[in-house]
Enzyme design. Sequence first.
Site, PDB file in Angstrom:
ATOM      1  N   ARG A 129       7.467  -8.251   7.175  1.00 56.37           N
ATOM      2  CA  ARG A 129       8.261  -7.367   6.318  1.00 56.37           C
ATOM      3  C   ARG A 129       9.685  -7.880   6.170  1.00 56.37           C
ATOM      4  NH1 ARG A 129      10.108  -3.033   7.353  1.00 56.37           N
ATOM      5  NH2 ARG A 129       9.576  -2.675   9.537  1.00 56.37           N
ATOM      6  N   HIS A 138     -12.868   4.451  21.925  1.00 51.55           N
ATOM      7  CA  HIS A 138     -12.439   5.737  22.491  1.00 51.55           C
ATOM      8  C   HIS A 138     -10.926   5.784  22.712  1.00 51.55           C
ATOM      9  CE1 HIS A 138     -12.575   3.535  26.356  1.00 51.55           C
ATOM     10  NE2 HIS A 138     -11.754   4.458  26.786  1.00 51.55           N
ATOM     11  N   ARG A 174       1.777   3.765  -4.905  1.00 51.94           N
ATOM     12  CA  ARG A 174       1.645   5.192  -4.572  1.00 51.94           C
ATOM     13  C   ARG A 174       2.074   6.127  -5.707  1.00 51.94           C
ATOM     14  NH1 ARG A 174      -0.432   7.188   0.602  1.00 51.94           N
ATOM     15  NH2 ARG A 174      -1.406   5.200   1.097  1.00 51.94           N
ATOM     16  N   SER A 185       0.825  -1.206   0.000  1.00 52.89           N
ATOM     17  CA  SER A 185       0.000   0.000   0.000  1.00 52.89           C
ATOM     18  C   SER A 185       0.862   1.260   0.000  1.00 52.89           C
ATOM     19  CB  SER A 185      -0.959  -0.003   1.189  1.00 52.89           C
ATOM     20  OG  SER A 185      -0.238  -0.004   2.401  1.00 52.89           O
ATOM     21  N   HIS A 186       2.158   1.128   0.316  1.00 49.47           N
ATOM     22  CA  HIS A 186       3.064   2.281   0.271  1.00 49.47           C
ATOM     23  C   HIS A 186       4.216   2.079  -0.710  1.00 49.47           C
ATOM     24  CE1 HIS A 186       0.961   3.056   4.109  1.00 49.47           C
ATOM     25  NE2 HIS A 186       1.034   4.292   3.659  1.00 49.47           N
ATOM     26  N   ALA A 239      -1.702   2.694  11.941  1.00 52.10           N
ATOM     27  CA  ALA A 239      -2.672   3.780  11.778  1.00 52.10           C
ATOM     28  C   ALA A 239      -3.578   3.784  13.002  1.00 52.10           C
ATOM     29  CB  ALA A 239      -3.504   3.563  10.517  1.00 52.10           C
ATOM     30  N   ASP A 259      -4.955   0.827   2.422  1.00 48.41           N
ATOM     31  CA  ASP A 259      -5.561  -0.501   2.366  1.00 48.41           C
ATOM     32  C   ASP A 259      -7.019  -0.433   1.905  1.00 48.41           C
ATOM     33  OD1 ASP A 259      -3.278  -1.958   3.060  1.00 48.41           O
ATOM     34  OD2 ASP A 259      -3.599  -1.594   5.191  1.00 48.41           O
ATOM     35  N   ALA A 276       3.900   8.534   2.587  1.00 49.46           N
ATOM     36  CA  ALA A 276       4.581   7.234   2.608  1.00 49.46           C
ATOM     37  C   ALA A 276       4.263   6.507   3.909  1.00 49.46           C
ATOM     38  CB  ALA A 276       6.089   7.448   2.485  1.00 49.46           C
ATOM     39  N   ALA A 277       4.765   5.281   4.039  1.00 48.05           N
ATOM     40  CA  ALA A 277       4.689   4.584   5.315  1.00 48.05           C
ATOM     41  C   ALA A 277       5.556   5.327   6.331  1.00 48.05           C
ATOM     42  CB  ALA A 277       5.181   3.148   5.155  1.00 48.05           C
ATOM     43  N   HIS A 302       3.395  14.234   3.807  1.00 46.37           N
ATOM     44  CA  HIS A 302       3.831  12.853   4.083  1.00 46.37           C
ATOM     45  C   HIS A 302       2.877  11.913   3.362  1.00 46.37           C
ATOM     46  CE1 HIS A 302       5.496   9.390   6.161  1.00 46.37           C
ATOM     47  NE2 HIS A 302       6.362  10.173   6.775  1.00 46.37           N
ATOM     48  N   PRO A 323       5.639  -7.873  15.406  1.00 48.75           N
ATOM     49  CA  PRO A 323       5.420  -6.780  14.444  1.00 48.75           C
ATOM     50  C   PRO A 323       6.687  -6.626  13.593  1.00 48.75           C
ATOM     51  CG  PRO A 323       4.857  -6.072  16.686  1.00 48.75           C
ATOM     52  CD  PRO A 323       5.488  -7.435  16.811  1.00 48.75           C
TER      53      PRO A 323
END
Lengths: 345, 345
Positions: free
Chosen positions: B317, B238, B60, B55-56, B188, B196, B130-131, B128, B313
């Site tokens: 990648r 919240h 793009r 997605s980045h 995000a 996405d 980009a990722a 900005h 995480p």
Amino acid sequence: MSAQSPIVEGATALIGFNDLVGLLHAVFVKHGTSPEVAAILAHNCASAERDGAHSHGIFRIPGYLSTLASGWVDGKAVPVVTDVASGWVSADACNGFAQPALAAARALLVEKARSAGIALLAIHNSHHFAALWPDVEPFAEEGLVALSVVNSMTCVVPHGADRPLFGTNPIAFAAPRADGAPIVFDLATSAIAHGDVQIAARKGERLAPGMGVDSLGQPTTDPKAVLEGGALLPFGGHKGSALSMMVELLAAALTGGNFSFEFSWADHPGARTPWTGQLLIVIDPSKTAGQRFAERSQELVRQMHAVGLRRLPGDRRHRTRAKSELIGIEVQAQDLAQLQALLAD
Amino acid sequence: MSAQSPIVEGATALIGFNDLVGLLHAVFVKHGTSPEVAAILAHNCASAERDGAHSHGIFRIPGYLSTLASGWVDGKAVPVVTDVASGWVSADACNGFAQPALAAARALLVEKARSAGIALLAIHNSHHFAALWPDVEPFAEEGLVALSVVNSMTCVVPHGADRPLFGTNPIAFAAPRADGAPIVFDLATSAIAHGDVQIAARKGERLAPGMGVDSLGQPTTDPKAVLEGGALLPFGGHKGSALSMMVELLAAALTGGNFSFEFSWADHPGARTPWTGQLLIVIDPSKTAGQRFAERSQELVRQMHAVGLRRLPGDRRHRTRAKSELIGIEVQAQDLAQLQALLAD
């Protein structure tokens, strides 16, 4: 309270803020803290009660006294503050509570933040058993932006894992604004705060789905099943879990404190307070390019209301605070009687 | 690509990282950036594609070229860096992209962080697109802890409000560890990233429930309904909403940049890039009391695996990166042909 005035169950009483602070101070000193530590904890606890933040108000006192009685925490610890670098203050809480360490380091931290623009306070060897917003709100009241994280004790299952590892690991943030109380929030990175699970258990209420698992790792809405060998889930799936991991790194690895899974109170029956670390980052927004920060944050609030937001984070606390300041803090008469009984020989 | 080799739909091609950077560099320069800006954006975009962060990645490029053609962003801007205080660097991106401003300020920021223990970079007047993880990961690769937030453009409804106000407002974090790639996440604060949603719309896929609303504010799983007048929701109710608000305050109010709702590209058809601000906070963990940070973060990772976590995480990648480095970056042959066509006169 005398035998002549029995307490009606569910009856409430009103007590002034200073009176509650005084009562709590006496309770802490009687149960093993120094007067200095008592003053800080009493103010913190009374502030939570005043603001209606019941899970961190006088509800916490039995836990404080139990942990003090167990010898797990040193209620008379004198924190040691070190000036590490132009943006870094370190505080060893010396196995005492975190709040006295913050109090001891606070002036140096503010001085550095105002000079450098940003500074951090890394507290380790500390016990944090209170809400986190009282640690950041006072910075915003003097025009600074503050962020704090504290790790706690293993009770949250990382997203995608089988067993608990993280603590409830809250993040608190405070920022000044021009025409009102600071913008403040304090959120557990668990789906629910541990104190709220305890309150639900006490009241016999169920939890919402997605908050916790039982001792077999199965989803449950029973707060007792969560407390008795079960665990909590992070809020917001993998994102809340990533933030909880960040809190472990910032509050423990970066301060020199314990991770949430690194201490065991097995040898201290009655111990309740997580023995970890805490990080505070304080920023002086007067360094901001070309704009007054407090007016900009006020503009954000104005626009949030314009899109239909009725309640800002912290609004309910501030409304309860205003009411408490007007008529006194409303507490259960029974709870007040129990506090007073703690002073008896 | 020649007329003699027609591209089969769905066919993939392999391209080396340096070749992709070179191709993207030429595309950027041809479409209005300086060679310096092109080098930074090409490396950023190729890194995302290499890591499988589609997605980045080259997805793009049409947006970049459209926004450059509209005159909305200055592809040749030369950022102005100011040494504000011992912990504060400010960068005016001069209506250019944020990444060249970060590149221009980076050495000073690192120097301050290593000296003071913590320092911030406040970028304003920046775009900005980009990722965010490529901005923080390199700091961790040289032993520093980095946190960044950037606000974007109104497309997220604050929790409890009726209409959108916040941007997708990501938070990225990176920390070094002893025996492996840095710990990095980029999330995000919206329930789903805007990129996405665009990819789902292009593929004709539905969104999961709870991600967005249509133009009437009603829940929808149709990505096109979200993109055409609808809006996203914050992640985690919240709590995610509070974090998104914090991003507005740190990335815009604190830097001197625009809030997500403060710019209008109505006069610039084709404009795609949010004109806001970005904050980076960099910490030198070598100041930590008594422990080596990278060994401590390694211990946290070890324990996360021990409770059953299979994927950290950033793991996906890094696996994709390793594969790309071995055999080349796998891209759609059609996408590659379109990139090459952008170089034709």
